[in-house]
Design a protein around this motif. Structure first.
Motif, short mmCIF file in Angstrom:
data_model
loop_
_atom_site.label_atom_id
_atom_site.label_comp_id
_atom_site.label_asym_id
_atom_site.label_seq_id
_atom_site.Cartn_x
_atom_site.Cartn_y
_atom_site.Cartn_z
N VAL A 95 1.18 -1.66 -3.35
CA VAL A 95 0.85 -2.17 -4.52
C VAL A 95 -0.37 -1.34 -5.37
CG1 VAL A 95 0.33 -3.90 -6.44
CG2 VAL A 95 1.72 -4.24 -4.42
N ILE A 97 -2.50 -3.42 -0.70
CA ILE A 97 -2.96 -3.70 -2.21
C ILE A 97 -4.18 -2.60 -2.39
CG2 ILE A 97 -3.56 -4.84 -4.35
CD1 ILE A 97 -2.04 -7.12 -2.96
N ASN A 127 -3.11 -0.39 -7.98
CA ASN A 127 -3.47 -0.80 -9.22
C ASN A 127 -4.22 0.30 -10.05
OD1 ASN A 127 -4.09 -3.33 -11.23
ND2 ASN A 127 -5.94 -1.71 -10.90
N VAL A 161 3.07 -7.05 -7.89
CA VAL A 161 2.99 -7.66 -6.66
C VAL A 161 4.33 -8.42 -6.06
CG1 VAL A 161 2.04 -9.57 -4.90
CG2 VAL A 161 0.38 -8.25 -6.49
#
Length: 349
Positions: free
Chosen positions: A263, A287, A265, A254
């Protein structure tokens, strides 16, 4: 048959278990010819996945030969060589109809080696076999195909596509394990200007460079943020991918991304991470998290078959099925052994 059975954190055992049988009309029984170990299996053995209970056969990646099919299976026959996908799909629920097979609510999703017995065995029952296997094309080896069971589609879908990698992007991948390296291969397909790989282990950074990373950074001795700032005129990376699964690396992903960046994951997390909304609420970040859906597997098979994607360097150590405990030891000490993916195959008689 023999299988690798979970008996609690840190307690795998290669032991005798009953052969699997057809339980539902859409099942197939597959003889396992080649199988591998995933980082998620290490998370299971570390106690991070409590849904995996004592007695479960581990594993969710395999290549094998169909030995029996249920009466509802239409697209397979005994003798077919197939890839067993890490995700099973009923094909009928609202998520499957959207191609989000990882979220299947009719008994699919990530179930092998998780909620039902998995692939680290001599035989495996594959539910929804028509939707959860892929025939192996001629000219593609078991080794090449095996890498498409999980790590390639995971890195491509959850990392590259969810991260919206575009040509000329600066992409930072944190973690040079198998998933991170697969993310390098997937990102290269979209022609970013620079792929930066971050890790603490120099041997893995060497592997990242061999897989196509443009810049490698050892975060134990180098200032990763300074490297990214210098590369991007101070803006930050267009896309960052977290491929480790610990709070520090997620928070680093981040921190390294630019305003309006992505971002993605990829890591499997067993502990909470802090999301610093007090800093990022104004940055217009996207994200994403995700379990692989495997909708990209046919595309990746085509790329392997055509020679556009080479997965063979992923396999660094080879064993037979009865050496599972040795294979776990080598894979679990990857920082010392240099292991990326381990291959276990049936003994030839």
């Amino acid at each position: 048959m023999k299988a690798l059975v979970f008996h609690g954190p840190g307690q795998p055992s290669w032991e005798d278990v009953p052969d699997p049988t057809i339980q539902d009309p859409t099942d197939a029984i597959v003889r396992v010819d080649a199988v591998t170990i995933c980082g998620t299996d290490l998370h299971i053995l570390g106690g991070d996945v409590p849904a995996v209970t004592d007695g479960r056969v581990l594993g969710h990646e395999a290549v094998g030969t169909v030995v029996e099919i249920g009466p509802g299976v239409r697209n397979l026959a005994a003798g077919d060589r197939v890839l067993v996908s890490c995700v099973s799909a009923c094909g009928r629920c609202r998520f499957c109809r959207d191609g989000r097979y990882g979220q299947c609510v009719n008994g699919g999703g990530w179930i092998l080696g998780h909620l039902i017995d998995g692939t680290q065995a001599e035989l495996v029952r594959v539910p929804f076999a028509d939707n959860s296997t892929h025939r192996i094309p001629s000219g593609v080896s078991d080794e090449q195909m095996l890498m498409l069971a999980d790590i390639l589609p995971t890195s491509y879908e959850v990392g590259v596509l969810n991260g919206c990698v575009r040509p000329a992007d600066v992409v930072v991948i944190i973690g040079a394990g198998p998933i991170g390296l697969a993310a390098v291969l997937g990102a290269k397909l979209l022609s970013p200007s620079h792929i930066v790989v971050v890790d603490l282990v120099d041997t893995r950074l060497d592997a990242a460079r061999a897989f196509g990373a443009d810049i490698v950074v050892n975060s134990g001795r180098d200032d990763v943020a300074a490297v990214v700032r210098d590369l991007t005129d101070g803006l930050g990376a267009d896309v960052t991918m977290e491929a480790v699964g610990i709070p520090q690396t997620f928070e680093q992903a981040v921190e390294l991304v630019r305003p309006c960046g992505h971002v993605a994951n990829l890591g499997v997390h067993g502990a909470p991470a802090t999301l610093h909304l007090e800093d990022i609420w104004i940055k217009d970040l996207t994200i994403t998290t995700g379990l692989v859906d495997t909708y990209s597997t046919p595309t990746l098979i085509g790329l392997v078959q055509s020679g556009r994607l080479d997965t063979s360097p992923m396999i660094t150590h080879r064993f037979t099925l009865d050496q599972f405990e040795d294979a776990y030891d080598v894979f679990g000490r990857a920082g010392e052994t240099g292991a990326l993916k381990v291959l276990l195959t049936r003994k030839q008689h």
